[in-house]
Design a protein around this motif. Sequence first.
Motif, PDB file in Angstrom:
ATOM      1  N   ARG A 270       0.843  -1.195   0.000  1.00 22.37           N
ATOM      2  CA  ARG A 270       0.000   0.000   0.000  1.00 22.37           C
ATOM      3  C   ARG A 270       0.881   1.248   0.000  1.00 22.37           C
ATOM      4  O   ARG A 270       1.876   1.341   0.718  1.00 22.37           O
ATOM      5  CB  ARG A 270      -0.898  -0.015   1.232  1.00 22.37           C
ATOM      6  CG  ARG A 270      -1.817   1.192   1.331  1.00 22.37           C
ATOM      7  CD  ARG A 270      -2.856   1.014   2.436  1.00 22.37           C
ATOM      8  NE  ARG A 270      -3.527   2.279   2.693  1.00 22.37           N
ATOM      9  CZ  ARG A 270      -4.498   2.781   1.948  1.00 22.37           C
ATOM     10  NH1 ARG A 270      -4.907   2.116   0.876  1.00 22.37           N
ATOM     11  NH2 ARG A 270      -5.068   3.930   2.248  1.00 22.37           N
TER      12      ARG A 270
ATOM     13  N   SER B 204      -4.076  -1.710  -3.103  1.00 23.68           N
ATOM     14  CA  SER B 204      -5.387  -1.068  -2.931  1.00 23.68           C
ATOM     15  C   SER B 204      -5.370   0.414  -3.273  1.00 23.68           C
ATOM     16  O   SER B 204      -6.427   1.013  -3.492  1.00 23.68           O
ATOM     17  CB  SER B 204      -5.863  -1.235  -1.480  1.00 23.68           C
ATOM     18  OG  SER B 204      -4.951  -0.614  -0.582  1.00 23.68           O
TER      19      SER B 204
ATOM     20  N   GLN C  22      -9.155   2.616   4.816  1.00 20.52           N
ATOM     21  CA  GLN C  22      -8.263   1.452   4.797  1.00 20.52           C
ATOM     22  C   GLN C  22      -7.740   1.185   6.198  1.00 20.52           C
ATOM     23  O   GLN C  22      -7.487   2.092   6.966  1.00 20.52           O
ATOM     24  CB  GLN C  22      -7.085   1.713   3.850  1.00 20.52           C
ATOM     25  CG  GLN C  22      -7.473   1.918   2.406  1.00 20.52           C
ATOM     26  CD  GLN C  22      -7.890   0.621   1.739  1.00 20.52           C
ATOM     27  OE1 GLN C  22      -7.416  -0.461   2.125  1.00 20.52           O
ATOM     28  NE2 GLN C  22      -8.741   0.715   0.731  1.00 20.52           N
TER      29      GLN C  22
END
Length: 470
Positions: A160, A416, A462
Motif C-alpha cells: 500500500r 489497494s 483502509q
Amino acid sequence: MVDVLVIGGGNAALCAALMAREAGASVLLLEASPREWRGGNSQHTRNLRCMHDAPQDVLVDAYPEEEYWQDLLKVTGGATDEALARLVIRASSRCRPWMRKHGVRFQPSLSGALHTARTNAFFMGGGKALVNAYFRSAEALGVRIRYEAPVQRLELREGRFVAAFVGDERIEARACVLAAGGFESNRDWLREAWGVNARGEHPADNFLIRGTRFNTGVLLKHMIDAGADTIGDPTQAHMVAIDARAPLYDGGICTRIDCVSLGVVVNRDAERFYDEGEDFWPKRYAIWGRLVAQQPGQIAWSIIDAKAVGRFMPPVFPGTQAGTLGELARGLGLDEARFVQTIEQYNAACRGGRFDHTALDDCRTVGLAPAKTHWARPIDTPPFYGYALRPGVTFTYLGLKVDARASVHFGGRPSSNLFVAGEMMAGNVLGKGYTAGVGMSIGTAFGRIAGTEAARAARTPQKEPVHAAA
C-alpha cells in the motif's frame, strides 16, 4: 495530505490527474523536468490510434476492433495481454470527446504521414499542443503542479502506498498514480540490458534517444527492487531507425527516415539484411531500430533514387546525393564494388506489375535473399540518395504488471491504492513491436483508469498495516 499524488508529467500522468480531479479528489502532480521541458515523451507525439466503426470527423472509413486487434497482434507476435489490449482498443473509440473537453484539437492526417488517415487522429499542433492543453485544463481545475520534482523512492506498507520522496521531502497521499516513464535515458541500464554482442560491441553505446532525457527509470527500478510484479523484456522498446545526425535527446518525430519501404537498406558491409517491403510502413517502421541495432556498428543506410522523391515525408536534413551508384557509395563511405553489386543484384531481381505504394502491390523480388515482397522497383534513376540510420529509442517496454484497474501488483496481489499508467506499464500490451499511435492509446486509456481508481481509493477507508518498509 493530498488525496491523489500523480508522479509524472506526460499524457498518461495528465489524464490521470484530470480524471482524479473530475472525480472530486485533490490532486498533486510531480513532474521531474523543468517547466519548459514538461510533458515527457508525449510532447513529441503526433497522433492517437483510434478504433471507429464509421467515419468520424478527421477519421475516414472504419477501423473496427478486430482489425485493430489483428494489427496489434501482428506487430507484437502475440506478446500481448489480449484482455488489456482490447480494453485499450475499446477505450480509444470513446476518449476523444473527453480530450476535446480539455482543449485537445484534432486535424486530418497529413499527406505522406504513414498512410494513417483511417486509423489515427492527429493532434493539431502535435504532442506539445496536447500537453499544454492538458496542463492548462489541470491548472484551471485546481490540480497542483510542481516542476523539477523527481521522485526517487516510495514509502510502502505491505503493498500500500504511504508517501513519496523528492530528495528528503516526504509527500503523503491517500492514493498514488505512477506515470514516470521508462528507462530509455539511462545509458547504464541500456548497456546492462543489451550487454556485449558477438562482435565485442556495446550496442547501446550507439543508441540515440528520440524522447525526453528525464526518463531515467529511477522510480521503475525502485519499484522492481521493492518487489512489484514486472512484465516485459528490458531489451524490447519502441525503437525506430532514425537519422544518424539526430541529437542524443529530444529529436522526436522529425528525426525519422520514412523512405525505407521505397528503396533498400544496407549495412556497413553494403549488404541488405531485411525485407524493406514487408508491410505498410505504420505497422513496420518501429522494427527498424532494432534491426539496425543488430548490424555492425549499429548503423545502416536507406538508399533510394529519384522515383521515390515526393512519396514520403522528407527528412529534416538532406541525404547524401550522387549522380551514380559508385559516387553514392564513396559519399557514404561504403565499399564501392560491394555496394554497386548489392544494388545491381537487387535491380535484376525486381519483378511485378503496377507500383502502388498505397496497397500491398505485386512489385517484388524473385530469387533474392532477403526478398523485398512489395514496392520493389529498380534503383536506377539518378540522382540517388542515401540516409545514414541509427537506432532511436522512444520508450522501453519493461514495466509493472497491471490489471484492468491499473493496479500495481505485489506477489500477484493488487495494491489497494497504488496505480500505474503509460510507459511504466505499456509492456502489458506491447511485449515487442509497435504500430503508429498505440502508445498514446495505452497512456490515455490507462491514465484515465488509474486516475478514476485512485480517486475511488482515496475515498475508501483502509486499515493501517503494522509493518512499514521504505
